[in-house]
Design an enzyme around this catalytic site. Structure first.
Site, PDB file in Angstrom:
ATOM      1  N   ASP A  93       1.150  -1.201  -0.502  1.00 47.87           N
ATOM      2  CA  ASP A  93      -0.138  -0.141  -0.147  1.00 47.87           C
ATOM      3  C   ASP A  93       0.776   1.210   0.003  1.00 47.87           C
ATOM      4  O   ASP A  93       2.741   1.365   0.208  1.00 47.87           O
ATOM      5  CB  ASP A  93      -1.352   0.319   0.951  1.00 47.87           C
ATOM      6  CG  ASP A  93      -0.127  -0.203   2.478  1.00 47.87           C
ATOM      7  OD1 ASP A  93       1.212  -0.543   2.833  1.00 47.87           O
ATOM      8  OD2 ASP A  93      -1.071   0.577   3.595  1.00 47.87           O
ATOM      9  N   GLU A 139      -0.411  -2.536   5.095  1.00 47.03           N
ATOM     10  CA  GLU A 139      -0.480  -1.617   6.384  1.00 47.03           C
ATOM     11  C   GLU A 139      -0.014  -0.532   7.207  1.00 47.03           C
ATOM     12  O   GLU A 139       0.496  -0.736   8.631  1.00 47.03           O
ATOM     13  CB  GLU A 139       1.558  -2.359   6.381  1.00 47.03           C
ATOM     14  CG  GLU A 139       2.673  -2.720   7.080  1.00 47.03           C
ATOM     15  CD  GLU A 139       2.817  -1.198   7.663  1.00 47.03           C
ATOM     16  OE1 GLU A 139       3.027  -0.469   8.817  1.00 47.03           O
ATOM     17  OE2 GLU A 139       3.074   0.129   6.866  1.00 47.03           O
ATOM     18  N   GLU A 140      -0.659   0.295   6.250  1.00 49.57           N
ATOM     19  CA  GLU A 140      -0.303   2.067   7.032  1.00 49.57           C
ATOM     20  C   GLU A 140      -1.259   1.782   7.530  1.00 49.57           C
ATOM     21  O   GLU A 140      -1.041   3.623   9.079  1.00 49.57           O
ATOM     22  CB  GLU A 140       0.051   3.374   5.853  1.00 49.57           C
ATOM     23  CG  GLU A 140       1.521   2.613   4.784  1.00 49.57           C
ATOM     24  CD  GLU A 140       2.739   3.126   5.759  1.00 49.57           C
ATOM     25  OE1 GLU A 140       2.275   3.839   7.071  1.00 49.57           O
ATOM     26  OE2 GLU A 140       3.163   2.812   5.338  1.00 49.57           O
ATOM     27  N   HIS A 142       7.225   8.699   4.722  1.00 43.43           N
ATOM     28  CA  HIS A 142       6.645   9.319   4.820  1.00 43.43           C
ATOM     29  C   HIS A 142       6.876  10.908   4.283  1.00 43.43           C
ATOM     30  O   HIS A 142       5.489  10.902   4.841  1.00 43.43           O
ATOM     31  CB  HIS A 142       5.924   8.912   5.769  1.00 43.43           C
ATOM     32  CG  HIS A 142       5.662   7.798   7.013  1.00 43.43           C
ATOM     33  ND1 HIS A 142       4.068   7.869   7.957  1.00 43.43           N
ATOM     34  CD2 HIS A 142       5.501   6.446   6.110  1.00 43.43           C
ATOM     35  CE1 HIS A 142       4.675   6.291   7.286  1.00 43.43           C
ATOM     36  NE2 HIS A 142       4.910   5.326   6.642  1.00 43.43           N
TER      37      HIS A 142
END
Length: 394
Positions: free
Chosen positions: A82, A140-141, A366
């Site tokens: 993702d 996952e995020e 990020h």
């Protein structure tokens, strides 16, 4: 020629394919639980290969089973796919084509290396003992994360150990980091809504200011880590959002706060949750406001099994991979990771592949300018491939 040497040579030949896959995924990122096209792309790749493909989980997860020619141990290899809600600032020829969405954490690289590694393991499967399960995991995020749904759907059935890696832009390319025991923080998120009574700023006695109550709460929270947690434990508590926007001359009736909690012990998690709950209840009494607390205890502390860690790292050190400059204990890491759910179920290892760019500038995860040195893809494939063969053939 032994199987490890053959695998390493094949991976070297396929480095360009890894890079091409990574760049395709980077151009077409999808957010957590929305990765329909990415999953279809991964599935189409494996449909051309001699393997078993199964859709798995409550999102777009896939598992690929590679059955060796002889019975033996059963190892799972996991990669996430993702992206994040980040607008890319990099001026790359393969920059994201999706406004406001970017692979800003390297999951495109995880997926690319594992797809090509899996392809080559499939070609060698008749020489392998045991079996390999490739876990391509979405989401996952974002809590609750994709791992929980895949585990509930049976992705770890009959699996003995699980192995995963993450690229690290803060680690020099060519270095591999690991740590036994508690390795990445557990995580919780919370939302506190405070409702008072609105009014005119010139007549505060007729109102009940939610901003004042919220400000007191933010200050009070700082005492949890400083006065309720053992100084030798690791914990952090952050208010990331204080939504109190309004007029300069109006007393705010309602504010909403959002917070983040990180811990390295599950007992510390419990202490912080209890303290925040008590403070929210006390705030309601102290300021005569209504409080509503939503608390999400999600990703666990990621625990690397010490025995399995030693086994894998010893095999990597013995391999003397030419691209690897150093293999070292990098210590605990601050971020959280839903690989921790696999590690709760099976003895596991999650380790790190340096991907720092050649300019040695900071391109943090990020961030809008996250960037990786694509040399890390071959290193990841070789490291995980070496560990896989050593594990199965030992």
């Amino acid at each position: 020629m032994d199987i490890t040497t053959t695998l390493m040579q094949q991976l070297e030949k396929d480095e360009g394919e890894m890079i091409a896959i990574r760049r395709h995924l980077h151009q077409h990122p999808e957010l957590s639980f929305q990765e329909k096209a990415t999953a279809a792309y991964i599935k189409a790749y494996y449909e051309k290969l001699d393997c078993q493909i199964t859709e798995c989980g409550d999102g777009y997860g896939l598992i690929v089973d590679i059955i060796g020619g002889q019975p033996g141990k059963r190892l799972a290899l996991r990669a996430d796919f993702d992206a994040l809600a980040v607008q890319e600032d990099n001026q790359l020829p393969f920059r994201s084509q999706v406004p406001g969405v970017m692979h800003a954490c390297g999951h495109d690289g995880h997926t690319a290396y594992l797809m090509v590694l899996a392809k080559n393991l499939i070609t060698l499967k008749d020489q392998l003992k045991g079996s390999i399960r490739i876990i391509h995991q979405p989401a996952e995020e974002v809590s609750p994360g994709g791992a929980k749904g895949m585990i509930a759907d049976g992705c770890l059935t009959d699996i003995d150990h699980v192995l995963g890696v993450h690229v690290m832009s803060s680690m020099e390319t060519g270095k591999i980091g690991y740590h036994p025991g508690e390795t990445q923080t557990g995580r919780a998120n919370f939302t506190l809504t405070i409702r008072g009574k609105g009014g005119h700023a010139s007549m505060p006695q007729l109102a009940n200011d939610a901003i004042v109550a919220g400000s007191y709460f933010v200050t009070q929270l700082q005492t949890i880590v400083s006065r309720r947690i053992d100084p030798f434990d690791t914990a952090s508590l952050t208010i990331g959002s204080f939504d109190g926007s309004g007029s300069f001359n109006a007393i705010k009736e309602t504010v909403t706060l959002k917070g983040d909690v990180r811990v390295m012990k599950e007992t510390t998690r419990q202490t912080i949750h209890q303290q925040i709950q008590q403070m929210a209840e006390g705030l309601a009494q102290t300021f005569a406001v209504e409080t509503s607390l939503e608390y999400d205890d999600n990703y666990p502390v990621l625990y690397n099994d010490p025995a399995f860690t030693t086994q894998v790292i010893d095999s990597l050190k013995e391999a003397h991979l030419p691209e690897v400059k150093e293999i070292f204990d990098c210590g605990p890491q601050d971020p959280s990771e839903d690989f921790a759910y696999y590690a709760q179920e099976r003895p596991s290892l999650f380790f790190y592949i340096g991907c720092m760019t050649e300019d040695h500038l900071n391109h943090p995860h990020h961030s809008p300018n996250f960037m990786m040195n694509e040399d890390c893809l071959l290193i990841a494939a070789k490291a995980v491939g070496t560990a896989t063969v050593a594990y199965l053939m030992d």
